[in-house]
Design a protein around this motif. Structure first.
Motif, PDB file in Angstrom:
ATOM      1  N   LYS A  23     -19.415  11.635  -2.520  1.00 52.25           N
ATOM      2  CA  LYS A  23     -18.169  11.089  -2.723  1.00 52.25           C
ATOM      3  C   LYS A  23     -18.087   9.632  -1.947  1.00 52.25           C
ATOM      4  N   THR A  24     -17.007   8.812  -2.866  1.00 50.78           N
ATOM      5  CA  THR A  24     -16.885   7.673  -2.325  1.00 50.78           C
ATOM      6  C   THR A  24     -15.473   7.394  -1.597  1.00 50.78           C
ATOM      7  N   HIS A  25     -15.237   7.082  -0.738  1.00 50.55           N
ATOM      8  CA  HIS A  25     -13.978   6.762   0.002  1.00 50.55           C
ATOM      9  C   HIS A  25     -13.740   5.364   0.088  1.00 50.55           C
ATOM     10  N   ASN A  26     -12.580   4.699  -0.410  1.00 52.35           N
ATOM     11  CA  ASN A  26     -12.165   3.433   0.088  1.00 52.35           C
ATOM     12  C   ASN A  26     -11.271   3.191   1.121  1.00 52.35           C
ATOM     13  N   VAL A  27     -11.541   2.543   2.085  1.00 47.86           N
ATOM     14  CA  VAL A  27     -11.125   2.367   3.245  1.00 47.86           C
ATOM     15  C   VAL A  27     -10.599   0.900   3.284  1.00 47.86           C
ATOM     16  N   PHE A  28      -9.396   0.641   3.891  1.00 47.88           N
ATOM     17  CA  PHE A  28      -8.871  -0.611   4.078  1.00 47.88           C
ATOM     18  C   PHE A  28      -8.348  -0.686   5.474  1.00 47.88           C
TER      19      PHE A  28
END
Length: 277
Positions: A23-28
């Motif tokens: 799974k890919t999680h985009n974190v800002f």
């Protein structure tokens, strides 16, 4: 032209793309500079002394939340100022916004300074005749403009000695229009108190003449079903109730059934078609 487009579907087009378990999680991430600064000052005297004896407004401005907090006070004595500041500071502390620095007028009393120091808050006095250093001065101008607009929208017969009782709604509506510096997606009110629920606590134009319903337990056998009053603001601790001033008794009541009679605004009413549905 011929042979430009295929008329048959290829087998590889029917095959779904391969799937993976990862799974890919985009974190800002971002840094927010919290200044943890507050500014306090008191307004000048109101032209009319309220029925509760209040004459001034003590204002606290929190920089991070961009929140303007007001508290009516009877005078500018040391004990009165400290009591108003203590009440406002406790609200900020409950919301997790404990200030580290307070800037106040150079005429602040030593009692207030001692209390600020006891709360582990550093303070700075603005230079004499240099009011622009204190952001509470700008907040006072904003609040006064908002409150004057509210007073202009009141009923012409509204008793002006009730002005201090409308300050809670003035604070709510003012901070609903301001943006929090901590989270620009929230209003200043939501940053401190959470989202405002208009269904739970409806708001009406302040200073509106109302007829408050008299319950069977409050009226006599042949008594009138309603009594004259004035709308002051929402009852925040009750569900769909209002704070009203009763002219006959000179006290406040928290009714749930109220009929509004505005002079300068129009109350939206349901059409006959909407009532049927």
């Amino acid at each position: 032209r011929q042979n430009d487009r295929l008329t048959q579907t290829r087998s590889d087009e029917l095959t779904p793309p391969p799937t993976t378990d990862s799974k890919t999680h985009n974190v800002f991430a971002a840094f927010i500079d919290h200044r943890a600064e507050i500014f306090t000052d008191a307004t000048g005297p109101f032209p009319v002394v309220s029925s509760l004896g209040n004459k001034y407004v003590f204002l606290l401005y929190d920089y991070d939340s961009n929140y303007i907090m007001v508290q009516p006070v009877k005078d500018k004595k040391k004990a009165t100022t400290v009591a108003a500041f203590k009440k406002q500071l406790n609200i900020l502390k409950r919301c997790g916004l404990k200030p580290k620095l307070q800037k106040l007028d150079n005429e602040a009393s030593q009692v207030l300074k001692d209390y600020i120091t006891a709360e582990d808050i550093d303070y700075q006095l603005v230079p004499p005749h240099m009011h622009r250093r204190n952001l509470a001065e700008r907040a006072i101008q904003t609040f006064k403009s908002h409150f004057i607009a509210m007073l202009c929208g009141c009923d012409p017969s509204f008793p002006l000695h009730l002005w201090c009782r409308m300050l809670p709604q003035a604070e709510i509506t003012l901070n609903l229009l301001r943006t929090s510096r901590i989270n620009p997606n929230l209003s200043a009110y939501a940053q401190i108190h959470g989202q405002f629920d208009y269904n739970r606590t409806p708001i009406a134009p302040p200073g509106t003449r109302v007829i408050v319903h008299e319950n069977a337990a409050q009226r006599g056998t042949y008594g009138p079903r309603g009594t004259d009053g004035w709308y002051l603001g929402p009852a925040m601790d009750h569900y769909r109730c209002y704070r009203c001033y009763i002219s006959a008794t000179g006290g406040e009541r928290t009714p749930e059934t109220v009929e509004f009679f505005p002079q300068k605004t129009e109350v939206p009413n349901l059409s006959s078609r909407e009532v049927i549905h």
